[in-house]
Design an enzyme around this catalytic site. Structure first.
Site, PDB file in Angstrom:
ATOM      1  N   HIS A 125     -27.356  -9.420 -15.580  1.00 15.83           N
ATOM      2  CA  HIS A 125     -27.434  -9.951 -14.548  1.00 15.83           C
ATOM      3  C   HIS A 125     -26.826 -11.385 -14.096  1.00 15.83           C
ATOM      4  CE1 HIS A 125     -29.872  -9.548 -10.341  1.00 15.83           C
ATOM      5  NE2 HIS A 125     -30.111 -10.809 -10.538  1.00 15.83           N
ATOM      6  N   CYS A 126     -26.593 -11.025 -13.443  1.00 13.65           N
ATOM      7  CA  CYS A 126     -25.164 -12.408 -13.020  1.00 13.65           C
ATOM      8  C   CYS A 126     -26.674 -13.198 -11.845  1.00 13.65           C
ATOM      9  CB  CYS A 126     -23.750 -12.759 -12.575  1.00 13.65           C
ATOM     10  SG  CYS A 126     -23.649 -14.061 -12.332  1.00 13.65           S
ATOM     11  N   PRO A 127     -27.384 -14.399 -12.323  1.00  9.86           N
ATOM     12  CA  PRO A 127     -27.885 -15.675 -11.304  1.00  9.86           C
ATOM     13  C   PRO A 127     -27.181 -15.987 -10.115  1.00  9.86           C
ATOM     14  CG  PRO A 127     -28.184 -16.559 -12.937  1.00  9.86           C
ATOM     15  CD  PRO A 127     -27.603 -15.200 -13.524  1.00  9.86           C
TER      16      PRO A 127
END
Length: 256
Positions: A125-127
């Site tokens: 999950h890429c912020p």
């Protein structure tokens, strides 16, 4: 789209725009007489190309951040077992039902607590994009990183070329924006470059960030006869990753 995602995307777009305007509107000194014809020819072309490339980067950013990364749907359960069979993995490894969204997870899928969905071929999950990177958007994520790296390198060159170092407070005051911009661009360039290199390495091995970091906790890898049952060689791994849509149309199954 959540409020957090809206703020992240707004900040990304605003920062890109502010840095671009600042770099090209900042006075970088007068060219020598012999250099003026070349400077005049590049006065429009180079900024136009840079803005076009930046616009492409921003569009890719929004596409990757807003698209479906490969969410597992309940209606797709019947065909999952056939899609995920891999000879090198022990037959004792069965599909498990997610305890959060209650769908059967295909192999290489993982539930994301932030997105509240199981994601096919989950990577992370890429912020930065406020979205998962998975089966559907991972190739486009690599394209985005590549374009972003070119933009940053070009922007860094523009900022550096506008600096004429002098030991005076007046010079520092007039060039503070270029100095700050250059330092920011250097930091972002290092981050993007490391991300791109690490992802390309993992792709060449046909593994994901999640599998690489959590190898001993993943059942289908612990029970595998091989260290990496998905590895089919660098060339084939890259081909299947970047041409996954074509492979899906050809054989009717998701690439492992």
């Amino acid at each position: 789209m959540g409020a957090g995602g809206m703020w992240v995307r707004t900040a990304h777009t605003a920062l890109s725009g502010v840095l671009t305007l600042g770099l090209f509107l900042h006075r970088t000194g007068e060219a020598e007489p012999s250099q003026r014809p070349e400077a005049e020819r590049g006065a429009v072309l180079q900024p136009t190309l840079f803005v076009a490339l930046l616009g492409c980067s921003v569009l890719l950013y929004f596409k990757v951040s807003l698209m479906d990364p490969g969410f597992v749907r309940a209606e797709e359960e019947k065909s999952e077992e056939q899609r995920t069979m891999i000879p090198q993995v022990s037959s004792s490894v069965k599909m498990r039902r997610c305890g959060y969204c209650m769908v059967k997870q295909p192999m290489r899928a993982k539930h994301c607590q932030l997105c509240q969905h199981c994601v096919r071929r989950y990577d992370h999950h890429c912020p930065w994009i406020e979205n998962c990177v998975g089966e559907k958007n991972h190739p486009l994520f690599i394209v985005y990183l590549s374009v972003q790296l070119i933009v940053l390198l070009w922007g860094g060159h523009v900022a550096w070329s506008g600096l004429y170092f002098k030991q005076s407070w007046e010079w520092l005051w007039h060039n503070i924006f270029l100095l700050v911009s250059f330092l920011l661009i250097v930091v972002f360039t290092i981050v993007v470059l490391l991300l791109l290199i690490s992802h390309l390495y993992l792709i060449s091995c046909n593994t994901t960030t999640w599998e690489f970091m959590s190898y001993h906790r993943i059942s289908y890898l612990r029970h595998s006869e091989l260290e990496n049952p998905f590895d089919q060689g660098v060339i084939r791994n890259l081909w299947r990753f970047f041409c996954s849509s074509w492979c899906l149309l050809q054989d009717g199954s998701f690439p492992p």
